[in-house]
Design a protein around this motif. Sequence first.
Motif, PDB file in Angstrom:
ATOM      1  N   ARG A   1       0.818  -1.205   0.000  1.00 39.32           N
ATOM      2  CA  ARG A   1       0.000   0.000   0.000  1.00 39.32           C
ATOM      3  C   ARG A   1       0.857   1.262   0.000  1.00 39.32           C
ATOM      4  O   ARG A   1       0.330   2.375  -0.080  1.00 39.32           O
ATOM      5  CB  ARG A   1      -0.911   0.017   1.229  1.00 39.32           C
ATOM      6  CG  ARG A   1      -1.951  -1.094   1.268  1.00 39.32           C
ATOM      7  CD  ARG A   1      -2.715  -1.063   2.584  1.00 39.32           C
ATOM      8  NE  ARG A   1      -3.712  -2.122   2.653  1.00 39.32           N
ATOM      9  CZ  ARG A   1      -4.988  -1.975   2.292  1.00 39.32           C
ATOM     10  NH1 ARG A   1      -5.407  -0.789   1.862  1.00 39.32           N
ATOM     11  NH2 ARG A   1      -5.838  -2.971   2.375  1.00 39.32           N
ATOM     12  N   LEU A   2       2.167   1.118   0.123  1.00 40.14           N
ATOM     13  CA  LEU A   2       3.046   2.285   0.142  1.00 40.14           C
ATOM     14  C   LEU A   2       3.127   2.925  -1.245  1.00 40.14           C
ATOM     15  O   LEU A   2       2.988   2.238  -2.266  1.00 40.14           O
ATOM     16  CB  LEU A   2       4.449   1.886   0.599  1.00 40.14           C
ATOM     17  CG  LEU A   2       4.622   1.498   2.061  1.00 40.14           C
ATOM     18  CD1 LEU A   2       6.036   0.999   2.310  1.00 40.14           C
ATOM     19  CD2 LEU A   2       4.315   2.689   2.968  1.00 40.14           C
ATOM     20  N   PRO A   3       3.409   4.228  -1.302  1.00 43.82           N
ATOM     21  CA  PRO A   3       3.598   4.879  -2.601  1.00 43.82           C
ATOM     22  C   PRO A   3       4.802   4.278  -3.321  1.00 43.82           C
ATOM     23  O   PRO A   3       5.789   3.880  -2.684  1.00 43.82           O
ATOM     24  CB  PRO A   3       3.847   6.345  -2.236  1.00 43.82           C
ATOM     25  CG  PRO A   3       3.369   6.508  -0.838  1.00 43.82           C
ATOM     26  CD  PRO A   3       3.528   5.180  -0.180  1.00 43.82           C
ATOM     27  N   ILE A   4       4.724   4.240  -4.628  1.00 41.73           N
ATOM     28  CA  ILE A   4       5.841   3.699  -5.400  1.00 41.73           C
ATOM     29  C   ILE A   4       7.116   4.483  -5.146  1.00 41.73           C
ATOM     30  O   ILE A   4       8.217   3.936  -5.178  1.00 41.73           O
ATOM     31  CB  ILE A   4       5.495   3.660  -6.909  1.00 41.73           C
ATOM     32  CG1 ILE A   4       6.623   3.001  -7.706  1.00 41.73           C
ATOM     33  CG2 ILE A   4       5.188   5.058  -7.435  1.00 41.73           C
ATOM     34  CD1 ILE A   4       6.937   1.569  -7.308  1.00 41.73           C
ATOM     35  N   ALA A   5       6.992   5.792  -4.846  1.00 37.95           N
ATOM     36  CA  ALA A   5       8.181   6.592  -4.549  1.00 37.95           C
ATOM     37  C   ALA A   5       8.896   6.091  -3.305  1.00 37.95           C
ATOM     38  O   ALA A   5      10.122   6.171  -3.217  1.00 37.95           O
ATOM     39  CB  ALA A   5       7.797   8.069  -4.378  1.00 37.95           C
ATOM     40  N   ALA A   6       8.143   5.593  -2.336  1.00 36.03           N
ATOM     41  CA  ALA A   6       8.766   5.031  -1.136  1.00 36.03           C
ATOM     42  C   ALA A   6       9.366   3.658  -1.430  1.00 36.03           C
ATOM     43  O   ALA A   6      10.460   3.322  -0.962  1.00 36.03           O
ATOM     44  CB  ALA A   6       7.739   4.933  -0.005  1.00 36.03           C
ATOM     45  N   LEU A   7       8.678   2.862  -2.215  1.00 34.14           N
ATOM     46  CA  LEU A   7       9.154   1.511  -2.512  1.00 34.14           C
ATOM     47  C   LEU A   7      10.461   1.531  -3.294  1.00 34.14           C
ATOM     48  O   LEU A   7      11.316   0.654  -3.106  1.00 34.14           O
ATOM     49  CB  LEU A   7       8.082   0.752  -3.293  1.00 34.14           C
ATOM     50  CG  LEU A   7       6.792   0.457  -2.519  1.00 34.14           C
ATOM     51  CD1 LEU A   7       5.709  -0.058  -3.455  1.00 34.14           C
ATOM     52  CD2 LEU A   7       7.065  -0.545  -1.403  1.00 34.14           C
ATOM     53  N   LEU A   8      10.630   2.517  -4.163  1.00 31.94           N
ATOM     54  CA  LEU A   8      11.851   2.565  -4.970  1.00 31.94           C
ATOM     55  C   LEU A   8      13.083   2.920  -4.148  1.00 31.94           C
ATOM     56  O   LEU A   8      14.211   2.715  -4.605  1.00 31.94           O
ATOM     57  CB  LEU A   8      11.687   3.554  -6.119  1.00 31.94           C
ATOM     58  CG  LEU A   8      10.797   3.102  -7.267  1.00 31.94           C
ATOM     59  CD1 LEU A   8      10.634   4.208  -8.293  1.00 31.94           C
ATOM     60  CD2 LEU A   8      11.349   1.835  -7.927  1.00 31.94           C
ATOM     61  N   LEU A   9      12.902   3.475  -2.952  1.00 40.35           N
ATOM     62  CA  LEU A   9      14.036   3.742  -2.073  1.00 40.35           C
ATOM     63  C   LEU A   9      14.234   2.650  -1.038  1.00 40.35           C
ATOM     64  O   LEU A   9      15.194   2.706  -0.263  1.00 40.35           O
ATOM     65  CB  LEU A   9      13.862   5.101  -1.369  1.00 40.35           C
ATOM     66  CG  LEU A   9      14.006   6.341  -2.228  1.00 40.35           C
ATOM     67  CD1 LEU A   9      14.104   7.584  -1.346  1.00 40.35           C
ATOM     68  CD2 LEU A   9      15.223   6.266  -3.131  1.00 40.35           C
ATOM     69  N   ASP A  10      13.357   1.670  -1.017  1.00 43.59           N
ATOM     70  CA  ASP A  10      13.471   0.544  -0.091  1.00 43.59           C
ATOM     71  C   ASP A  10      14.426  -0.474  -0.707  1.00 43.59           C
ATOM     72  O   ASP A  10      14.095  -1.131  -1.690  1.00 43.59           O
ATOM     73  CB  ASP A  10      12.094  -0.068   0.145  1.00 43.59           C
ATOM     74  CG  ASP A  10      12.103  -1.183   1.175  1.00 43.59           C
ATOM     75  OD1 ASP A  10      13.203  -1.713   1.483  1.00 43.59           O
ATOM     76  OD2 ASP A  10      11.022  -1.535   1.673  1.00 43.59           O
ATOM     77  N   GLN A  11      15.611  -0.603  -0.116  1.00 45.16           N
ATOM     78  CA  GLN A  11      16.633  -1.478  -0.710  1.00 45.16           C
ATOM     79  C   GLN A  11      16.259  -2.955  -0.641  1.00 45.16           C
ATOM     80  O   GLN A  11      16.879  -3.775  -1.322  1.00 45.16           O
ATOM     81  CB  GLN A  11      17.982  -1.238  -0.027  1.00 45.16           C
ATOM     82  CG  GLN A  11      18.501   0.190  -0.187  1.00 45.16           C
ATOM     83  CD  GLN A  11      18.757   0.563  -1.638  1.00 45.16           C
ATOM     84  OE1 GLN A  11      19.631  -0.006  -2.288  1.00 45.16           O
ATOM     85  NE2 GLN A  11      17.989   1.521  -2.162  1.00 45.16           N
TER      86      GLN A  11
ATOM     87  N   LEU B   1       8.936  13.016   1.731  1.00 40.30           N
ATOM     88  CA  LEU B   1       8.262  11.731   1.850  1.00 40.30           C
ATOM     89  C   LEU B   1       9.176  10.779   2.602  1.00 40.30           C
ATOM     90  O   LEU B   1      10.273  10.456   2.137  1.00 40.30           O
ATOM     91  CB  LEU B   1       7.933  11.147   0.469  1.00 40.30           C
ATOM     92  CG  LEU B   1       7.325   9.738   0.461  1.00 40.30           C
ATOM     93  CD1 LEU B   1       5.935   9.766   1.097  1.00 40.30           C
ATOM     94  CD2 LEU B   1       7.242   9.183  -0.956  1.00 40.30           C
ATOM     95  N   MET B   2       8.756  10.378   3.793  1.00 41.77           N
ATOM     96  CA  MET B   2       9.515   9.442   4.616  1.00 41.77           C
ATOM     97  C   MET B   2      10.949   9.905   4.811  1.00 41.77           C
ATOM     98  O   MET B   2      11.908   9.143   4.679  1.00 41.77           O
ATOM     99  CB  MET B   2       9.461   8.037   4.009  1.00 41.77           C
ATOM    100  CG  MET B   2       8.042   7.497   3.870  1.00 41.77           C
ATOM    101  SD  MET B   2       7.926   5.843   3.164  1.00 41.77           S
ATOM    102  CE  MET B   2       8.545   4.861   4.544  1.00 41.77           C
ATOM    103  N   GLY B   3      11.083  11.220   5.089  1.00 40.12           N
ATOM    104  CA  GLY B   3      12.383  11.772   5.435  1.00 40.12           C
ATOM    105  C   GLY B   3      13.275  12.126   4.271  1.00 40.12           C
ATOM    106  O   GLY B   3      14.403  12.579   4.474  1.00 40.12           O
TER     107      GLY B   3
END
Length: 273
Positions: free
Chosen positions: A147-157, A258-260
Amino acid sequence: MPEGHTIHRLAAEHLRMFGGRSVRACSPQGRFALGAARVDGRPLVVAEAFGKHLLLGFGDEESRVHVHLGLFGKYSFGTGVPPAGVSAESVRLRLEGEGGFADLRGPAACEVLEPGGVKRLLDRLGPDPLRADADPEEAWRRVRRSRLPIAALLLDQSVVAGPGNIYRAEVLFRQGISPEVQGRALSAEQWRGIWDDLVVLMAAGVRSGRIDTVRPEHMPEAMGRPPRVDDHGGEVYVYRRAGLACHVCGTPVRARELMGRNLFWCPGCQRAG
């Protein structure tokens, strides 16, 4: 923090300078003295990147020297005799060989990992777009459930290893996808477009040593505009361009946190619908 293409360049530079040859290893700073002593005098046989992590293998040992630069880490390479005295006091790890030397300063991590530790590190990373063995479907399985934004997922290693803030902003712009779209709302086709574009953009970054994401028709010479001037270099569409006109539609680029992390996008080209 350096993005993944930089770490792949570092791996290649280590192999160029030291690959297959014995190296002298030391820790002028003293904080990695035991680890340096363990690999001192051994040939460098492995240097590879997994996302933002560099793994160096020496001799026939299965352990690896693991380096993560973090926010402040940096490498310097040189030929001849490395500097001594005060200039060496900040060096965590120094490798020396016939081809020159490599000095590592200020990393977030510099450690020796046994095989089990290497496996645990790699198990928590998503696929790396710059690796031939990467499986984009592995990342897609995580994206499509989130459910997270794709912008957050792309920074999730743990989803995709390697992209940072610049590649994140630029690939979403190039694909016309709003950074607010939830992962589960993306189509498989949209995800494949993101992945394929990351492969192309990051591979170009490895070759050039800088991040350029602007298509030929939007380059300064094609549009009659001045080139970008920024510490990060490279021509980009939205990164660090808040308030400036979009190169494509003219809409002012927007920014928010977004998320810091600072997020940049064009509301004209990247509509949520």
